[in-house]
Design an enzyme around this catalytic site. Structure first.
Site, PDB file in Angstrom:
ATOM      1  CB  SER A 135      16.401   6.718  51.601  1.00  0.00           C
ATOM      2  OG  SER A 135      16.628   5.685  50.669  1.00  0.00           O
ATOM      3  CE1 TYR A 148      18.194   9.965  47.354  1.00  0.00           C
ATOM      4  CE2 TYR A 148      18.524   7.637  47.843  1.00  0.00           C
ATOM      5  CZ  TYR A 148      17.696   8.739  47.780  1.00  0.00           C
ATOM      6  OH  TYR A 148      16.371   8.634  48.145  1.00  0.00           O
TER       7      TYR A 148
END
Ligand code: NJP
Length: 237
Positions: A135, A148
């Site tokens: 990501s 996250y």
């Protein structure tokens, strides 16, 4: 002979798009998620190329069964697309430990379990490719996303230890998308942040674009390793 590809988290979003693109390109695909019913129609279109295998990546035994079933059906495993993942978001002071556990279990332990299960086969074949859906949150941390981002930092770096250990044996490609228009926000329990992510991701990349990048990384000749891909939406001002 076409390569065999395992895709985790194939039931929707990026994993589902990758399955569509890779099956159409002629690859054999083992498609895994906790529920695979949504993949039945796609599997019926490509019966000789598809294996559907329910697997929760946070359970090592289920991941091992996925790899064993793939090897039994297709004779080996050439590529692992470590895509299953989830994000929940909150300021750290409002964080929910059970949600942190889920992210750590799926985004970190699930990725490691799948690598652990495929490596004996890849090393024996002296060929293999591991693609990790990382990501931009593994490159830049943003507010409300500390946990996250921590899970995505584990596998975003092109200088990561996994690649160093596998140098010259198995190709390793981290792919880091920015916002992608998928059901990803549905896991967010904080209503304001869920609405924010729905809006932001709604303007994000089409998952088919990320699927193309996965396909491209696989399709390069074996002597080429795409070492890092970062994809961001581009909005003309
Ligand atoms: O997410 P979503 P995306 N075991 O929610 C599966 C990263 N990413 O496609 O098990 C096995 O549409 C779930 O299936 P099910 C992100 O971090 C995204 O957007 O049936 N599978 C489903 O198929 C993730 O790593 C964006 O519920 C499990 C799939 O995972 C990857 O891209 C931005 C599972 C999730 O589909 C795909 O995300 C970015 C488990 N325990 C990175 N838990 C973005 N969308 O903007 C879930 O930078 N799954």
């Amino acid at each position: 002979m076409s390569k065999t590809i395992i895709i985790t988290g194939a039931s929707k979003g990026i994993g589902r798009s990758a399955a569509e693109v890779l099956l159409k390109a002629g690859y054999r695909c083992a498609l895994a998620a906790r529920r695979t019913d949504s993949l039945r129609e796609l599997a019926d279109q490509y019966p000789d190329q598809t294996l559907l295998q329910p697997a929760d990546v946070s359970r090592l035994e289920e991941v091992k069964r996925l790899v064993e079933a793939t090897v039994k059906r297709f004779g080996g495993v050439g590529v692992l697309v470590n895509n299953a993942g989830l994000g929940t978001f909150d300021p750290i002071q409002d964080g929910k430990p059970d949600e942190w556990d889920r992210m750590i279990d799926v985004n970190i332990k699930g990725v490691l379990y799948a690598i652990h299960a495929v490596l004996p086969h890849m090393l024996q074949q002296q060929d293999g490719h591991i693609i990790n859906l990382a990501s931009v949150a593994g490159h830049h941390v943003y507010p409300n996303g500390a946990v996250y981002a921590a899970t995505k930092h584990a596998f975003s770096s092109r200088l990561g230890g996994i690649r160093q250990d596998l140098r010259g044996k198995v190709r390793v490609t981290p792919i880091s998308p920015g916002a992608v228009n998928t059901p990803f926000p549905e896991n967010i329990s904080n209503p304001e942040l869920r609405a924010h992510f729905r809006e932001n991701l709604g303007n994000g990349l089409d998952p088919a674009v990320v699927a193309q990048a996965i396909h491209q990384a696989i399709a390069y000749p074996d002597k080429v390793m795409m070492s890092e891909i970062i994809l961001r939406p581009f909005h003309r001002q």
